[in-house]
Write a protein that holds these residues in place. Structure first.
Motif, short mmCIF file in Angstrom:
data_model
loop_
_atom_site.label_atom_id
_atom_site.label_comp_id
_atom_site.label_asym_id
_atom_site.label_seq_id
_atom_site.Cartn_x
_atom_site.Cartn_y
_atom_site.Cartn_z
N GLU A 1 -0.51 -41.32 34.93
CA GLU A 1 -1.97 -41.35 35.09
C GLU A 1 -2.44 -40.29 36.09
O GLU A 1 -3.27 -40.54 36.96
N ASN A 2 -1.93 -39.08 35.90
CA ASN A 2 -2.17 -38.00 36.86
C ASN A 2 -3.16 -36.94 36.39
O ASN A 2 -3.73 -36.22 37.21
N PHE A 3 -3.42 -36.86 35.08
CA PHE A 3 -4.15 -35.71 34.55
C PHE A 3 -5.55 -36.08 34.04
O PHE A 3 -5.73 -37.05 33.32
N ASP A 4 -6.51 -35.25 34.42
CA ASP A 4 -7.90 -35.47 34.02
C ASP A 4 -8.13 -35.07 32.56
O ASP A 4 -9.06 -35.56 31.92
N PHE A 5 -7.29 -34.16 32.07
CA PHE A 5 -7.38 -33.74 30.67
C PHE A 5 -5.98 -33.47 30.16
O PHE A 5 -5.18 -32.77 30.81
N LYS B 1 -10.26 -42.71 33.35
CA LYS B 1 -11.45 -41.92 33.01
C LYS B 1 -11.13 -40.50 32.57
O LYS B 1 -12.02 -39.68 32.36
N GLY B 2 -9.84 -40.20 32.45
CA GLY B 2 -9.42 -38.89 31.95
C GLY B 2 -9.55 -38.81 30.44
O GLY B 2 -9.66 -39.82 29.74
N LYS B 3 -9.52 -37.58 29.94
CA LYS B 3 -9.69 -37.36 28.49
C LYS B 3 -8.40 -36.84 27.87
O LYS B 3 -7.60 -36.16 28.51
N LEU B 4 -8.23 -37.17 26.60
CA LEU B 4 -7.09 -36.75 25.81
C LEU B 4 -7.59 -36.20 24.50
O LEU B 4 -8.33 -36.86 23.77
N LEU B 5 -7.19 -34.96 24.20
CA LEU B 5 -7.54 -34.35 22.92
C LEU B 5 -6.27 -34.27 22.07
O LEU B 5 -5.28 -33.65 22.49
N VAL B 6 -6.31 -34.90 20.90
CA VAL B 6 -5.16 -34.94 20.00
C VAL B 6 -5.47 -34.14 18.73
O VAL B 6 -6.51 -34.35 18.10
N VAL B 7 -4.58 -33.25 18.38
CA VAL B 7 -4.67 -32.49 17.14
C VAL B 7 -3.37 -32.72 16.36
O VAL B 7 -2.27 -32.57 16.91
N ALA B 8 -3.50 -33.12 15.10
CA ALA B 8 -2.32 -33.41 14.29
C ALA B 8 -2.66 -33.25 12.82
O ALA B 8 -3.80 -33.48 12.41
N HIS B 9 -1.68 -32.88 12.04
CA HIS B 9 -1.86 -32.86 10.59
C HIS B 9 -1.97 -34.29 10.06
O HIS B 9 -1.30 -35.20 10.56
N GLN B 10 -2.78 -34.46 9.04
CA GLN B 10 -2.92 -35.75 8.39
C GLN B 10 -1.89 -35.88 7.27
O GLN B 10 -1.70 -34.96 6.48
N LEU C 1 -3.27 -46.13 16.96
CA LEU C 1 -2.42 -46.66 18.01
C LEU C 1 -2.91 -46.27 19.41
O LEU C 1 -2.72 -47.02 20.37
N PHE C 2 -3.54 -45.10 19.51
CA PHE C 2 -4.03 -44.67 20.83
C PHE C 2 -5.00 -45.70 21.41
O PHE C 2 -5.02 -45.93 22.63
N LYS C 3 -5.79 -46.30 20.56
CA LYS C 3 -6.80 -47.25 21.04
C LYS C 3 -6.19 -48.57 21.51
O LYS C 3 -6.86 -49.35 22.18
N THR C 4 -4.92 -48.79 21.19
CA THR C 4 -4.26 -50.01 21.68
C THR C 4 -3.76 -49.82 23.11
O THR C 4 -3.29 -50.77 23.73
N TYR C 5 -3.84 -48.59 23.63
CA TYR C 5 -3.38 -48.29 24.99
C TYR C 5 -4.53 -47.84 25.88
O TYR C 5 -4.44 -46.84 26.60
N ASP C 6 -5.63 -48.56 25.83
CA ASP C 6 -6.77 -48.34 26.72
C ASP C 6 -7.48 -47.01 26.51
O ASP C 6 -8.17 -46.51 27.41
N MET C 7 -7.34 -46.42 25.32
CA MET C 7 -8.05 -45.18 25.03
C MET C 7 -9.24 -45.48 24.13
O MET C 7 -9.11 -46.14 23.10
N LYS C 8 -10.39 -44.98 24.53
CA LYS C 8 -11.62 -45.15 23.75
C LYS C 8 -11.93 -43.85 23.02
O LYS C 8 -11.88 -42.77 23.60
N GLU C 9 -12.24 -43.95 21.75
CA GLU C 9 -12.52 -42.78 20.93
C GLU C 9 -13.92 -42.24 21.24
O GLU C 9 -14.91 -42.94 21.12
N VAL D 1 -9.16 -35.56 17.52
CA VAL D 1 -9.70 -36.78 18.10
C VAL D 1 -9.74 -36.66 19.62
O VAL D 1 -8.73 -36.29 20.24
N LEU D 2 -10.88 -36.96 20.19
CA LEU D 2 -11.05 -36.93 21.64
C LEU D 2 -11.17 -38.36 22.15
O LEU D 2 -11.97 -39.14 21.65
N TYR D 3 -10.35 -38.67 23.17
CA TYR D 3 -10.35 -40.01 23.76
C TYR D 3 -10.68 -39.94 25.24
O TYR D 3 -10.50 -38.89 25.89
N VAL D 4 -11.12 -41.06 25.78
CA VAL D 4 -11.25 -41.21 27.22
C VAL D 4 -10.52 -42.50 27.60
O VAL D 4 -10.55 -43.48 26.85
N LYS D 5 -9.89 -42.48 28.76
CA LYS D 5 -9.13 -43.67 29.20
C LYS D 5 -10.05 -44.60 29.98
O LYS D 5 -10.72 -44.17 30.92
#
Length: 202
Positions: free
Chosen positions: A109-113, A142-151, A170-178, A197-201
């Motif tokens: 839980e160290n990174f803001d992005f 309150k940090g953000k995560l940007l995920v890019v992946a092939h479908q 699955l990301f939303k099951t670990y306290d990440m909000k879309e 997909v952009l998430y915030v914790k």
């Protein structure tokens, strides 16, 4: 984790073989990922600590550095890291050899992005949920995560192993909000659709 070690050796082998001709590294764009650049161009102030997972030749890390972040870029290939350092000698990016499954406690839980692009799909499906959980663990409150992946298109036998909608969920099951969810059309041998997909914790 023998299968995971084989994956690590595979990536190091590709970078080592192509030290002098980066064009032969199939996933190396040699430019910032445009799906990251659109985030950096959104008009917000970009500051704090950023992490790039599977940084490869370093273009995305360099873009985040220029945008105003203090950047840690990790990869399991020492050759990739050495090439990135050579390419971006004028940057403040810290390039570090690191296995995402063995991150030091100081990075919890160290990174803001955090930017994760195509790394999850590069590992066999058996590692998917663990990988997603481990990535989320690096994101600060309150940090953000940007995920890019092939479908996954129904015909992807791997490698790589593109993500399905249930994987992204699955990301939303670990306290990440879309915050945003996009399907981007882009011609590729892997899949013509990418998740962005952009998430915030919370």
């Amino acid at each position: 984790m023998q299968e995971h070690k084989k994956s690590n050796d595979f990536f190091e082998g590709i970078y080592k073989k192509n030290e002098n001709n980066h064009d032969n590294i199939p996933w190396a764009r040699q430019d910032v990922n445009p799906l990251l650049q659109t985030y950096l161009d959104n008009g917000e102030e970009h500051k704090g600590k950023a992490l790039v997972i599977g940084c490869g030749l370093g273009d995305d890390a360099y873009a985040l550095d220029n945008a105003g972040y203090d950047v840690l870029a990790i990869d399991i290939s020492q050759t990739a890291l050495d090439l990135a350092k050579e390419r971006f000698t004028d940057s403040n990016v810290v390039f570090e050899k690191q296995d995402i499954f063995d991150m030091p406690q100081k990075y919890h839980e160290n990174f803001d992005f955090v930017f994760e692009s195509l790394t999850i799909q590069s590992l066999p499906i058996k590692f998917r949920e663990k990988m997603i959980h481990t990535v989320v663990n690096t994101v600060a409150k309150k940090g953000k995560l940007l995920v890019v992946a092939h479908q996954h298109n129904g015909n992807n036998d791997g490698p790589p192993w593109p993500l399905k909608h249930e994987d992204i969920s699955l990301f939303k099951t670990y306290d990440m909000k879309e915050l945003s969810f996009e399907l981007i059309r882009e011609t590729s041998k892997i899949s013509d659709v990418k998740f962005r997909v952009l998430y915030v914790k919370s």
